[in-house]
Scaffold this motif. Structure first.
Motif, PDB file in Angstrom:
ATOM      1  N   ARG A   1     -60.183  34.677 -58.980  1.00  0.00           N
ATOM      2  CA  ARG A   1     -60.677  33.299 -58.952  1.00  0.00           C
ATOM      3  C   ARG A   1     -60.569  32.621 -60.311  1.00  0.00           C
ATOM      4  O   ARG A   1     -60.458  31.401 -60.395  1.00  0.00           O
ATOM      5  CB  ARG A   1     -62.157  33.285 -58.552  1.00  0.00           C
ATOM      6  N   ALA A   2     -60.659  33.398 -61.379  1.00  0.00           N
ATOM      7  CA  ALA A   2     -60.732  32.829 -62.726  1.00  0.00           C
ATOM      8  C   ALA A   2     -59.368  32.566 -63.338  1.00  0.00           C
ATOM      9  O   ALA A   2     -59.284  32.034 -64.445  1.00  0.00           O
ATOM     10  CB  ALA A   2     -61.525  33.756 -63.646  1.00  0.00           C
ATOM     11  N   LEU A   3     -58.295  32.905 -62.634  1.00  0.00           N
ATOM     12  CA  LEU A   3     -56.966  32.826 -63.252  1.00  0.00           C
ATOM     13  C   LEU A   3     -56.635  31.426 -63.744  1.00  0.00           C
ATOM     14  O   LEU A   3     -56.217  31.240 -64.884  1.00  0.00           O
ATOM     15  CB  LEU A   3     -55.896  33.299 -62.267  1.00  0.00           C
ATOM     16  N   ALA A   4     -56.814  30.422 -62.884  1.00  0.00           N
ATOM     17  CA  ALA A   4     -56.433  29.063 -63.262  1.00  0.00           C
ATOM     18  C   ALA A   4     -57.247  28.568 -64.454  1.00  0.00           C
ATOM     19  O   ALA A   4     -56.696  28.021 -65.412  1.00  0.00           O
ATOM     20  CB  ALA A   4     -56.599  28.119 -62.069  1.00  0.00           C
ATOM     21  N   ASP A   5     -58.579  28.770 -64.401  1.00  0.00           N
ATOM     22  CA  ASP A   5     -59.427  28.332 -65.517  1.00  0.00           C
ATOM     23  C   ASP A   5     -59.047  29.043 -66.804  1.00  0.00           C
ATOM     24  O   ASP A   5     -59.028  28.434 -67.886  1.00  0.00           O
ATOM     25  CB  ASP A   5     -60.902  28.605 -65.213  1.00  0.00           C
TER      26      ASP A   5
END
Length: 219
Positions: free
Chosen positions: A110-114
């Motif tokens: 989930r944190a990849l883009a951020d």
């Protein structure tokens, strides 16, 4: 202790137990950020890892320092995926492999883009790895463009939005069908790389009850 001294302390060789703690914290943070996003706190990570919060702060000055350490591993993995894709002789398959690879990274994390957005403000070594990834993927897209197999106008800069789209599906359906995102990733990839002989949709659509539960969880 000054910030310079603190950074110097963090970069000294670690004792075996300290090194184990650092790796445990990194593994726990990777899992927590992947499952819950970057809103996770260092206290949350310490609790999940079963260590004191002071142990976390001794290894990482703040959450940004921890995220930077994880960013390095993310870019290592994505650059390795780009290298594998670039080694594929067929230009269409080369780009397809990379697209599916990056969508799979996002589906798991989930944190990849951020995290990638933060890369622009990270230390120079991470910025260098981000730029290396951009060069590699731009070359993969360029080969596909020269071969006439990619949709006209497709660009490296389209990837963040496409990855966000697939990530939204993965996040909504993870608890109901962890592989549902693959069906829609194939639709996206077919849009980027129009097939000569289109085949059927991958997998099966979710049933109405599952769709309603997945969408309700996002509201």
């Amino acid at each position: 202790m000054s910030t310079t001294d603190q950074h110097a302390d963090l970069e000294r060789p670690l004792r075996a137990d300290a090194a184990r703690n650092r790796e445990l914290i990194l593994q726990t943070a990777r899992k927590c950020f992947a499952e819950r996003g970057l809103s996770v706190t260092l206290n949350d990570i310490a609790h999940e890892a079963g260590v004191g919060v002071g142990t976390v702060y001794r290894r990482f000055a703040d959450k940004d320092s921890l995220i930077e350490a994880l960013l390095a591993t993310k870019f290592d993995a994505m650059n390795a995926a780009a290298e594998r894709a670039a080694a594929e002789i067929d230009p269409r398959e080369s780009l397809r492999l990379y697209l599916m690879g990056v969508f799979e990274f996002r589906a798991r994390d989930r944190a990849l883009a951020d995290a990638i957005v933060r890369a622009g403000k990270a230390r120079p070594s991470i910025v260098h790895e981000r730029d290396r990834l951009e060069r590699q993927v731009t070359a993969i897209i360029g080969r596909a463009r020269d071969a006439g197999v990619v949709r006209v106008g497709f660009d490296y800069r389209d990837l963040p939005m496409l990855t966000t789209m697939i990530g939204a599906v993965a996040d909504a359906t993870r608890a109901h069908d962890p592989d549902a995102w693959r069906r829609y990733a194939k639709v996206v990839i077919d849009g980027v790389l129009p097939p000569v002989d289109p085949d059927g949709m991958l997998g099966a659509p979710l049933d109405r009850e599952t769709i309603e539960r997945a969408l309700h969880a996002q509201s």
